[in-house]
Design a protein around this motif. Structure first.
Motif, PDB file in Angstrom:
ATOM      1  N   GLU A 284      20.251   5.176  -9.789  1.00 30.15           N
ATOM      2  CA  GLU A 284      20.791   4.582 -10.106  1.00 30.15           C
ATOM      3  C   GLU A 284      22.313   4.273 -10.494  1.00 30.15           C
ATOM      4  N   ASP A 285      22.658   4.971  -9.697  1.00 28.44           N
ATOM      5  CA  ASP A 285      23.925   4.607  -8.779  1.00 28.44           C
ATOM      6  C   ASP A 285      24.509   5.999  -7.711  1.00 28.44           C
ATOM      7  N   SER A 286      25.198   5.501  -7.526  1.00 23.29           N
ATOM      8  CA  SER A 286      25.815   6.258  -5.902  1.00 23.29           C
ATOM      9  C   SER A 286      24.836   6.435  -4.421  1.00 23.29           C
ATOM     10  N   PHE A 287      24.499   4.957  -4.719  1.00 25.39           N
ATOM     11  CA  PHE A 287      24.009   4.800  -3.655  1.00 25.39           C
ATOM     12  C   PHE A 287      24.227   4.892  -2.315  1.00 25.39           C
ATOM     13  N   HIS A 288      23.985   6.504  -2.050  1.00 23.61           N
ATOM     14  CA  HIS A 288      23.694   7.112  -0.558  1.00 23.61           C
ATOM     15  C   HIS A 288      22.414   7.907  -0.849  1.00 23.61           C
ATOM     16  N   MET A 289      22.796   8.825   0.308  1.00 25.23           N
ATOM     17  CA  MET A 289      21.415   9.174   0.871  1.00 25.23           C
ATOM     18  C   MET A 289      21.132  10.812  -0.572  1.00 25.23           C
ATOM     19  N   LYS A 290      21.801  10.951  -0.336  1.00 27.78           N
ATOM     20  CA  LYS A 290      22.002  11.741  -0.900  1.00 27.78           C
ATOM     21  C   LYS A 290      21.121  12.441  -2.956  1.00 27.78           C
ATOM     22  N   PRO A 291      22.626  10.808  -3.439  1.00 29.14           N
ATOM     23  CA  PRO A 291      21.070  10.157  -4.702  1.00 29.14           C
ATOM     24  C   PRO A 291      19.686   9.823  -4.809  1.00 29.14           C
TER      25      PRO A 291
ATOM     26  N   ALA B 283       0.303  -1.310   0.141  1.00 32.14           N
ATOM     27  CA  ALA B 283      -0.063  -0.016  -0.505  1.00 32.14           C
ATOM     28  C   ALA B 283       0.666   0.932   0.285  1.00 32.14           C
ATOM     29  N   THR B 284       1.942   1.240   0.432  1.00 28.27           N
ATOM     30  CA  THR B 284       2.817   1.985   0.524  1.00 28.27           C
ATOM     31  C   THR B 284       3.884   2.522  -0.640  1.00 28.27           C
ATOM     32  N   ARG B 285       4.610   3.182  -1.261  1.00 30.14           N
ATOM     33  CA  ARG B 285       5.858   3.385  -2.559  1.00 30.14           C
ATOM     34  C   ARG B 285       7.800   3.140  -1.476  1.00 30.14           C
ATOM     35  N   ILE B 286       7.438   2.641  -2.192  1.00 30.54           N
ATOM     36  CA  ILE B 286       8.705   1.935  -1.058  1.00 30.54           C
ATOM     37  C   ILE B 286      10.006   2.234  -2.479  1.00 30.54           C
ATOM     38  N   ALA B 287      10.730   3.074  -1.000  1.00 31.45           N
ATOM     39  CA  ALA B 287      11.902   4.181  -1.869  1.00 31.45           C
ATOM     40  C   ALA B 287      13.850   2.901  -1.202  1.00 31.45           C
ATOM     41  N   ALA B 288      14.685   2.672  -2.266  1.00 33.38           N
ATOM     42  CA  ALA B 288      15.326   1.836  -1.914  1.00 33.38           C
ATOM     43  C   ALA B 288      16.933   2.895  -1.843  1.00 33.38           C
ATOM     44  N   VAL B 289      17.684   2.477  -0.551  1.00 30.92           N
ATOM     45  CA  VAL B 289      18.926   3.328  -1.342  1.00 30.92           C
ATOM     46  C   VAL B 289      20.174   2.420  -2.146  1.00 30.92           C
ATOM     47  N   GLY B 290      19.858   1.087  -1.877  1.00 29.61           N
ATOM     48  CA  GLY B 290      20.577   0.509  -3.570  1.00 29.61           C
ATOM     49  C   GLY B 290      20.028  -0.535  -3.870  1.00 29.61           C
ATOM     50  N   PRO B 291      20.923  -1.370  -4.352  1.00 29.98           N
ATOM     51  CA  PRO B 291      20.078  -2.925  -5.300  1.00 29.98           C
ATOM     52  C   PRO B 291      19.727  -3.495  -4.204  1.00 29.98           C
ATOM     53  N   VAL B 292      21.363  -4.527  -3.164  1.00 26.87           N
ATOM     54  CA  VAL B 292      21.355  -4.973  -2.234  1.00 26.87           C
ATOM     55  C   VAL B 292      19.904  -4.546  -0.514  1.00 26.87           C
ATOM     56  N   VAL B 293      19.065  -3.300  -0.463  1.00 22.34           N
ATOM     57  CA  VAL B 293      18.533  -3.181  -0.194  1.00 22.34           C
ATOM     58  C   VAL B 293      17.073  -3.731  -0.649  1.00 22.34           C
ATOM     59  N   GLY B 294      17.312  -3.379  -2.386  1.00 26.55           N
ATOM     60  CA  GLY B 294      16.247  -3.294  -2.790  1.00 26.55           C
ATOM     61  C   GLY B 294      15.610  -4.573  -2.833  1.00 26.55           C
ATOM     62  N   GLN B 295      16.750  -5.788  -2.979  1.00 24.74           N
ATOM     63  CA  GLN B 295      16.572  -7.432  -3.097  1.00 24.74           C
ATOM     64  C   GLN B 295      15.685  -7.367  -1.686  1.00 24.74           C
ATOM     65  N   ALA B 296      16.219  -6.997  -0.685  1.00 24.60           N
ATOM     66  CA  ALA B 296      15.458  -7.720   0.665  1.00 24.60           C
ATOM     67  C   ALA B 296      14.164  -6.952   0.747  1.00 24.60           C
TER      68      ALA B 296
END
Length: 278
Positions: free
Chosen positions: A253-260, A227-240
């Motif tokens: 797309e790259d630079s997997f930290h907070m500002k990007p 029910a919620t739109r989900i954001a992930a900082v990078g692919p490892v978190v996204g896979q989990a």
């Protein structure tokens, strides 16, 4: 604290489960008008028993390895803290200067810069698989390799790869995770998500996802994530997150930290002409 009126994320309620840099991330979102719902899921604490870490540090100083793999910035910070309390920080930093320093991503790189050093080798992608792929091009036979691990991940894949390549890994786990928010608060947040009262949930580490999976009934967790739109900082978190039943809608797309990640959020759900995150 609510965000700037009329910002790119005005009217958006965003769940922020970050702990260590909670205020940094929350304020970045608030600066663009979001209402940041702070719900820190995991705290980072010193390892309960410092003795094995001190023993590893003394071994590192006495007979420095050829390489040191740093998987997290927190790991180096905690190693330095134990060294400082044991009175061997100078020796540790001196030994650190002489080894080949291999990092998984930007956080250990930043921590090295804080002590006046840099990485000799950076993973092509900030994942364990990225570290392994980068090291495949290296001759590791006979090399002694310190490996800084992180909690809830024994990283057998990396250690097995090193042994298979003829290296001699010496792993160390210098910190632990502890639950932060009380269970009732977390469950209430999940109910808000399931009811559609949260516009976006922003995940920055796999332990956050693991805590939700351990705490919530699977059907309720899936309902909240669906029910919620989900954001992930990078692919490892996204896979989990995907393994927990979520569909990741926003990820840099790259630079997997907070500002990007915040910039990706602005591009995905911000109002037109929102610009980049400050």
């Amino acid at each position: 604290m609510s965000g700037a009126a009329g910002g790119a994320l005005a009217g958006k309620r965003v769940m922020v489960p970050e702990t260590r840099e909670l205020e940094v991330l929350a304020r970045m979102l608030e600066r663009h008008g979001a209402e940041a719902l702070r719900c820190p899921l995991v705290a980072i604490i010193d390892a309960p028993d410092p003795a094995p870490i001190e023993a590893w540090l003394r071994r590192f100083i006495a007979t420095p390895p050829d390489d040191l793999i740093l998987l997290t910035g927190e790991g180096l910070s905690r190693l330095q803290g134990v060294a400082q309390r044991a009175g061997i920080e100078d020796g540790f930093l001196a030994a650190l200067r002489g080894v080949r320093r291999i990092v998984r991503g930007p956080k250990p790189q930043a921590r090295l810069r804080a002590v006046g050093l840099g990485a000799d080798l950076s993973a092509a992608e900030p994942t364990t698989a990225g570290v392994i792929e980068t090291l495949r091009a290296e001759d590791l036979h006979g090399r002694r390799v310190g490996v800084q691990l992180y909690p809830d991940n024994p990283n057998a894949a990396l250690l097995d790869f090193l042994r298979g390549a003829g290296a001699m890994p010496d792993p160390i786990l210098p910190y632990a995770y502890a639950s932060k928010e009380d269970d009732a608060r977390v469950l209430a947040m999940l109910e808000d998500m399931a009811a559609g009262r949260v516009d976006l949930a922003v995940f920055t580490s796999t332990p956050q996802v693991r805590r939700l999976s351990q705490l919530a009934v699977p059907d309720r967790l899936r309902a909240a994530l669906a029910a919620t739109r989900i954001a992930a900082v990078g692919p490892v978190v996204g896979q989990a997150l995907e393994a927990a039943g979520a569909r990741v809608a926003v990820m840099p797309e790259d630079s997997f930290h907070m500002k990007p990640m915040v910039n990706a959020i602005l591009a995905a759900i911000g109002t037109p002409g929102s610009g980049e995150a400050a």
